[in-house]
Motif scaffolding. Sequence first.
Motif, PDB file in Angstrom:
ATOM      1  N   ARG A   1       1.879  -3.739   2.237  1.00  0.00           N
ATOM      2  CA  ARG A   1       2.307  -5.400   2.526  1.00  0.00           C
ATOM      3  C   ARG A   1       2.188  -6.206   1.407  1.00  0.00           C
ATOM      4  N   HIS A   2       2.896  -7.421   1.268  1.00  0.00           N
ATOM      5  CA  HIS A   2       2.932  -8.236   0.234  1.00  0.00           C
ATOM      6  C   HIS A   2       1.387  -8.633   0.150  1.00  0.00           C
ATOM      7  N   ALA A   3       1.059  -8.662  -1.159  1.00  0.00           N
ATOM      8  CA  ALA A   3      -0.375  -9.360  -1.414  1.00  0.00           C
ATOM      9  C   ALA A   3      -0.262 -10.675  -1.284  1.00  0.00           C
ATOM     10  N   THR A   4      -1.571 -11.324  -0.916  1.00  0.00           N
ATOM     11  CA  THR A   4      -1.799 -12.629  -0.882  1.00  0.00           C
ATOM     12  C   THR A   4      -2.884 -13.214  -2.097  1.00  0.00           C
ATOM     13  N   ALA A   5      -2.853 -14.265  -2.042  1.00  0.00           N
ATOM     14  CA  ALA A   5      -3.884 -14.848  -3.142  1.00  0.00           C
ATOM     15  C   ALA A   5      -5.310 -14.251  -2.742  1.00  0.00           C
ATOM     16  N   ASP A   6      -5.760 -14.050  -1.384  1.00  0.00           N
ATOM     17  CA  ASP A   6      -6.827 -13.780  -0.950  1.00  0.00           C
ATOM     18  C   ASP A   6      -7.089 -12.073  -1.323  1.00  0.00           C
ATOM     19  N   ASP A   7      -6.064 -11.370  -1.863  1.00  0.00           N
ATOM     20  CA  ASP A   7      -6.172 -10.024  -2.319  1.00  0.00           C
ATOM     21  C   ASP A   7      -6.517  -9.949  -3.942  1.00  0.00           C
TER      22      ASP A   7
ATOM     23  N   SER B   1      -7.127  -5.655 -23.263  1.00  0.00           N
ATOM     24  CA  SER B   1      -7.587  -7.182 -24.037  1.00  0.00           C
ATOM     25  C   SER B   1      -6.830  -8.262 -23.732  1.00  0.00           C
ATOM     26  N   TYR B   2      -5.327  -7.976 -24.181  1.00  0.00           N
ATOM     27  CA  TYR B   2      -4.475  -9.060 -24.178  1.00  0.00           C
ATOM     28  C   TYR B   2      -3.820  -9.365 -23.284  1.00  0.00           C
ATOM     29  N   ASN B   3      -4.115  -8.958 -21.847  1.00  0.00           N
ATOM     30  CA  ASN B   3      -3.718  -9.308 -20.451  1.00  0.00           C
ATOM     31  C   ASN B   3      -4.958  -9.962 -19.733  1.00  0.00           C
ATOM     32  N   ASP B   4      -4.415 -11.214 -19.135  1.00  0.00           N
ATOM     33  CA  ASP B   4      -5.506 -11.585 -18.035  1.00  0.00           C
ATOM     34  C   ASP B   4      -4.703 -11.070 -16.648  1.00  0.00           C
ATOM     35  N   PRO B   5      -5.623 -10.113 -15.848  1.00  0.00           N
ATOM     36  CA  PRO B   5      -5.016  -9.571 -14.887  1.00  0.00           C
ATOM     37  C   PRO B   5      -4.764 -10.512 -13.675  1.00  0.00           C
ATOM     38  N   SER B   6      -6.059 -11.570 -13.495  1.00  0.00           N
ATOM     39  CA  SER B   6      -5.812 -12.523 -12.557  1.00  0.00           C
ATOM     40  C   SER B   6      -4.656 -13.203 -12.844  1.00  0.00           C
ATOM     41  N   ARG B   7      -4.550 -13.800 -13.929  1.00  0.00           N
ATOM     42  CA  ARG B   7      -3.201 -14.520 -14.073  1.00  0.00           C
ATOM     43  C   ARG B   7      -1.870 -13.886 -14.037  1.00  0.00           C
ATOM     44  N   ASP B   8      -2.026 -12.739 -14.582  1.00  0.00           N
ATOM     45  CA  ASP B   8      -0.603 -11.877 -14.226  1.00  0.00           C
ATOM     46  C   ASP B   8      -0.360 -11.533 -12.505  1.00  0.00           C
ATOM     47  N   PHE B   9      -1.525 -11.444 -11.972  1.00  0.00           N
ATOM     48  CA  PHE B   9      -1.338 -11.414 -10.467  1.00  0.00           C
ATOM     49  C   PHE B   9      -0.774 -12.769  -9.722  1.00  0.00           C
ATOM     50  N   MET B  10      -1.459 -13.550 -10.117  1.00  0.00           N
ATOM     51  CA  MET B  10      -0.960 -15.015  -9.796  1.00  0.00           C
ATOM     52  C   MET B  10       0.354 -15.455 -10.044  1.00  0.00           C
ATOM     53  N   PHE B  11       0.601 -15.065 -11.239  1.00  0.00           N
ATOM     54  CA  PHE B  11       2.030 -15.316 -11.715  1.00  0.00           C
ATOM     55  C   PHE B  11       3.239 -14.820 -11.063  1.00  0.00           C
TER      56      PHE B  11
ATOM     57  N   LEU C   1       2.946 -13.442  -7.999  1.00  0.00           N
ATOM     58  CA  LEU C   1       2.868 -13.998  -6.431  1.00  0.00           C
ATOM     59  C   LEU C   1       3.834 -15.191  -6.731  1.00  0.00           C
ATOM     60  N   ALA C   2       3.826 -15.986  -7.612  1.00  0.00           N
ATOM     61  CA  ALA C   2       4.665 -17.415  -7.789  1.00  0.00           C
ATOM     62  C   ALA C   2       6.076 -17.493  -7.763  1.00  0.00           C
ATOM     63  N   GLY C   3       6.375 -16.206  -8.252  1.00  0.00           N
ATOM     64  CA  GLY C   3       7.764 -16.250  -8.835  1.00  0.00           C
ATOM     65  C   GLY C   3       8.875 -15.716  -7.424  1.00  0.00           C
ATOM     66  N   ASP C   4       9.907 -16.126  -7.510  1.00  0.00           N
ATOM     67  CA  ASP C   4      10.800 -15.779  -6.506  1.00  0.00           C
ATOM     68  C   ASP C   4      11.405 -14.278  -6.593  1.00  0.00           C
ATOM     69  N   SER C   5      11.132 -13.850  -7.760  1.00  0.00           N
ATOM     70  CA  SER C   5      11.839 -12.581  -8.177  1.00  0.00           C
ATOM     71  C   SER C   5      10.775 -11.599  -8.593  1.00  0.00           C
ATOM     72  N   SER C   6       9.443 -11.919  -8.045  1.00  0.00           N
ATOM     73  CA  SER C   6       8.446 -10.851  -8.479  1.00  0.00           C
ATOM     74  C   SER C   6       7.546 -10.887  -7.444  1.00  0.00           C
ATOM     75  N   ASP C   7       6.681  -9.818  -7.478  1.00  0.00           N
ATOM     76  CA  ASP C   7       5.570  -9.687  -6.292  1.00  0.00           C
ATOM     77  C   ASP C   7       4.618  -8.630  -6.682  1.00  0.00           C
ATOM     78  N   VAL C   8       3.683  -8.627  -5.874  1.00  0.00           N
ATOM     79  CA  VAL C   8       2.765  -7.600  -5.901  1.00  0.00           C
ATOM     80  C   VAL C   8       2.330  -6.851  -4.395  1.00  0.00           C
TER      81      VAL C   8
END
Length: 141
Positions: A6-12, A28-38, A40-47
């Motif tokens: 299924r699509h991920a939600t912020a709770d995941d 080290s150069y990626n923040d996975p939480s930021r990447d995840f939320m970013f 989820l926030a976009g119309d053309s991207s998903d987790v």
Amino acid sequence: MDIQIRHATADDEAAVVRLWREAGLVVSYNDPSRDFMFALAGDSSDVLVGIDNAHGVVGAVMVGHDGHRGWLYYVASDPARRGLGIGRRMIAAAEGWLKDRGVRKVQLMVRESNAAVVTFYQHLGYDVTPRVVMAKWIDEA
Ligand SMILES: CC(C)(COP(=O)(O)OP(=O)(O)OC[C@H]1O[C@@H](n2cnc3c(N)ncnc32)[C@H](O)[C@@H]1OP(=O)(O)O)[C@@H](O)C(=O)NCCC(=O)NCCS
């Protein structure tokens, strides 16, 4: 292995980031939480997440398109449950996500330090395509 995708939600977020860390995908150069939320926030991207009733999130993939090609990032299955079809299911789900949006070709990048995974993708019908990938940070933060 029977999983629901299924699509991920912020709770995941916590479970997905934990899986990405356990799968060795966090650098080290990626923040996975930021990447995840970013994503989820976009119309053309998903987790997308693969859920096992007993163990929760056992698979994840970030998928998106740039208006031309589809891209996969952060493909991971639970290290304790490898070789059970989770990775294959996550890739198929991400490909379906892209097809539903009219994307005709999917691409991904493999770090040179992770060359062993190339055979996994080849097994699923992906070819190595010779390109030079160029990159530049445009946000110093
Ligand atoms: C790559 C990864 C997602 C594969 O997940 P998995 O759940 O073990 O994959 P599956 O069980 O669905 O395997 C699918 C098929 O690929 C094969 N396969 C799995 N890993 C393979 C490998 N390293 N080389 C060759 N074939 C492989 C399996 O045998 C299986 O074949 P089958 O369906 O014909 O029986 C997992 O190993 C992982 O999370 N690795 C660490 C993170 C990573 O490197 N991600 C990719 C970043 S680019």
